[in-house]
Design an enzyme around this catalytic site. Structure first.
Site, PDB file in Angstrom:
ATOM      1  N   ASP A   1     -17.208   7.277  -1.808  1.00  0.00           N
ATOM      2  CA  ASP A   1     -15.980   7.144  -1.026  1.00  0.00           C
ATOM      3  C   ASP A   1     -15.724   8.503  -0.374  1.00  0.00           C
ATOM      4  O   ASP A   1     -16.382   9.501  -0.719  1.00  0.00           O
ATOM      5  CB  ASP A   1     -14.823   6.736  -1.974  1.00  0.00           C
ATOM      6  N   CYS A  37     -16.280   1.695   0.477  1.00  0.00           N
ATOM      7  CA  CYS A  37     -15.136   0.848   0.863  1.00  0.00           C
ATOM      8  C   CYS A  37     -14.753   1.003   2.319  1.00  0.00           C
ATOM      9  O   CYS A  37     -14.109   0.115   2.875  1.00  0.00           O
ATOM     10  CB  CYS A  37     -13.952   1.139  -0.048  1.00  0.00           C
ATOM     11  N   ARG A  86     -13.575  -8.708   2.112  1.00  0.00           N
ATOM     12  CA  ARG A  86     -12.150  -8.494   1.810  1.00  0.00           C
ATOM     13  C   ARG A  86     -11.367  -9.759   2.151  1.00  0.00           C
ATOM     14  O   ARG A  86     -10.455 -10.149   1.441  1.00  0.00           O
ATOM     15  CB  ARG A  86     -11.607  -7.299   2.616  1.00  0.00           C
ATOM     16  N   GLN A 127     -10.267  -4.008  -3.283  1.00  0.00           N
ATOM     17  CA  GLN A 127     -11.593  -3.610  -2.798  1.00  0.00           C
ATOM     18  C   GLN A 127     -12.675  -4.005  -3.803  1.00  0.00           C
ATOM     19  O   GLN A 127     -13.783  -4.389  -3.425  1.00  0.00           O
ATOM     20  CB  GLN A 127     -11.629  -2.097  -2.561  1.00  0.00           C
ATOM     21  N   ARG A 153       0.877  -1.177   0.000  1.00  0.00           N
ATOM     22  CA  ARG A 153       0.000   0.000   0.000  1.00  0.00           C
ATOM     23  C   ARG A 153       0.907   1.217   0.000  1.00  0.00           C
ATOM     24  O   ARG A 153       1.701   1.405   0.914  1.00  0.00           O
ATOM     25  CB  ARG A 153      -0.910   0.007   1.238  1.00  0.00           C
ATOM     26  N   HIS A 175      -7.388   0.722  -6.425  1.00  0.00           N
ATOM     27  CA  HIS A 175      -7.596  -0.111  -5.233  1.00  0.00           C
ATOM     28  C   HIS A 175      -8.319  -1.394  -5.679  1.00  0.00           C
ATOM     29  O   HIS A 175      -9.477  -1.620  -5.347  1.00  0.00           O
ATOM     30  CB  HIS A 175      -8.428   0.668  -4.207  1.00  0.00           C
TER      31      HIS A 175
HETATM   32  N1  NVA Z   1      -9.937   6.661  -1.438  1.00  0.00           N
HETATM   33  C1  NVA Z   1      -9.575   6.218  -0.112  1.00  0.00           C
HETATM   34  C2  NVA Z   1      -9.816   4.757   0.039  1.00  0.00           C
HETATM   35  C3  NVA Z   1      -9.490   4.207   1.402  1.00  0.00           C
HETATM   36  C4  NVA Z   1      -9.670   2.721   1.507  1.00  0.00           C
HETATM   37  C5  NVA Z   1      -8.112   6.567   0.158  1.00  0.00           C
HETATM   38  O1  NVA Z   1      -7.286   6.384  -0.736  1.00  0.00           O
HETATM   39  O2  NVA Z   1      -7.822   7.040   1.252  1.00  0.00           O
HETATM   40  N1   CP Z   2     -11.282  -0.186   2.429  1.00  0.00           N
HETATM   41  C1   CP Z   2     -10.014  -0.277   2.868  1.00  0.00           C
HETATM   42  O1   CP Z   2      -9.074  -0.545   2.122  1.00  0.00           O
HETATM   43  O2   CP Z   2      -9.875  -0.073   4.220  1.00  0.00           O
HETATM   44  P1   CP Z   2      -8.519   0.104   5.022  1.00  0.00           P
HETATM   45  O3   CP Z   2      -7.926   1.424   4.640  1.00  0.00           O
HETATM   46  O4   CP Z   2      -8.945   0.059   6.463  1.00  0.00           O
HETATM   47  O5   CP Z   2      -7.585  -1.014   4.681  1.00  0.00           O
END
Ligand code: NVA
Ligand code: CP
Length: 300
Positions: free
Chosen positions: A219, A259, A287, A134, A104, A131
């Site tokens: 989101d 998500c 997930r 997800q 990540r 992502h």
């Molecule tokens: N768009 C959000 C998704 C988190 C799972 C982010 O990147 O923070």
């Molecule tokens: N939806 C998702 O990826 O959640 P986290 O940021 O908690 O991993």
């Protein structure tokens, strides 16, 4: 055989994706039946997190434990990655010790570089651009509640962000229609849009996108790394909240997904996310099962 990575949904074929969702549903049932299934005994997953996570970390770690394997959490704070060791070097070293690596991070280009030098599968656990993990859970959740998603209409309300980009890829791969309502200046990247052709339509308003939709998705307005833009974004996205009035425009049995983490009162109201059309808890729980299916697929 060349090593398989999962950096975007386009790294798997349509058939593979559909089989993976079916397998996820099967693995979930097996887990609920208390069946022991350990195809990844002695396998080790490396988990590189340059951003926070609850769902992704817990699901990958639990999934590896259930599969008889192990997961190692790696944060830039206490690895040499955070002290500037080149990505190429880290990839070559880690892939000599690990069987699969999830990452990540911020720039998508970083995970592409890591994958180029990795000799084991690399999984995108979120970048600024995509992502895909997800989406596996979202598609599994749809299938469990409603069956085949082919030809259905999905409304994306809000930021043209990493999740929106993965929905664009999903529209093509899973063959549904995606309508996107995003404010000026926050539209999805044209390069990503172009790949989806007529599976995706940009709409002028959230109402236009949501009308008659089978699934409504949103989101956060500020993603990780955009905390300083919060105020400007709150203003830009003010008309892009998923609330009861907007859901009333969607199909009568439309579902709502997010998500998570969610900000009640911003991108979604409490009555929607905690209401009867919301499937966010199944979505989050899936997930675990969909990523187990992914790990099994990439490592078998
Ligand atoms: N768009 C959000 C998704 C988190 C799972 C982010 O990147 O923070
Ligand atoms: N939806 C998702 O990826 O959640 P986290 O940021 O908690 O991993």
């Amino acid at each position: 055989m060349a090593v398989r990575h999962f950096l975007t949904l386009n790294d798997l074929s349509r058939n593979e994706l559909r089989a993976l969702i079916r397998r996820a549903i099967e693995l979930k049932q097996m887990h609920h039946n208390g069946e022991i299934h350990q195809p990844l005994k002695n396998k080790v997953l490396g988990m590189v997190f340059e951003k926070s996570s609850t769902r992704t970390r817990v699901s990958f770690e639990a999934g590896m434990a259930q599969f008889g394997g192990h997961a190692v959490f790696l944060s830039p704070r206490d690895t040499q990655l955070g002290r500037g060791e080149p990505i190429e070097d880290s990839a070559r070293v880690m892939s000599r010790m690990l069987d699969v690596i999830m990452i990540r991070t911020f720039e998508h280009e970083k995970i592409e570089r890591f994958a180029e030098y990795s000799t084991v599968p690399v999984i995108n656990a979120l970048t600024d651009r995509f992502h895909p993990c997800q989406l596996l859970a979202d598609m599994q959740t749809w299938v469990e509640h409603r069956g085949d998603i082919t030809g259905k209409t999905v409304a994306w309300i809000g930021d043209g962000n990493n999740m929106c980009h993965s929905y664009i890829n999903a529209a093509r791969q899973f063959d549904f229609q995606l309508r996107i309502a995003a404010p000026e200046g926050y539209l999805p990247a044209t390069g990503v849009l172009a790949q989806a052709g007529d599976h995706v339509r940009l709409c002028a308003t959230p109402i236009e996108a949501a009308t008659g939709a089978d699934l409504v998705v949103t989101d956060v307005w500020s993603s990780m790394g955009q905390e300083e833009e919060q105020l400007a974004r709150e203003q830009a996205f003010a008309g892009y909240q998923v609330n009861r009035e907007l859901m009333a425009q969607a199909g009568a049995d439309a579902l709502f997904m997010h998500c998570l983490p969610a900000h009640r009162g911003e991108e979604v109201t409490a009555d929607v996310i905690d209401g009867p059309q919301s499937v966010v808890w199944d979505e989050a729980g899936n997930r675990l099962h969909s990523q187990k299916a992914l790990l099994e697929h990439l490592l078998s």
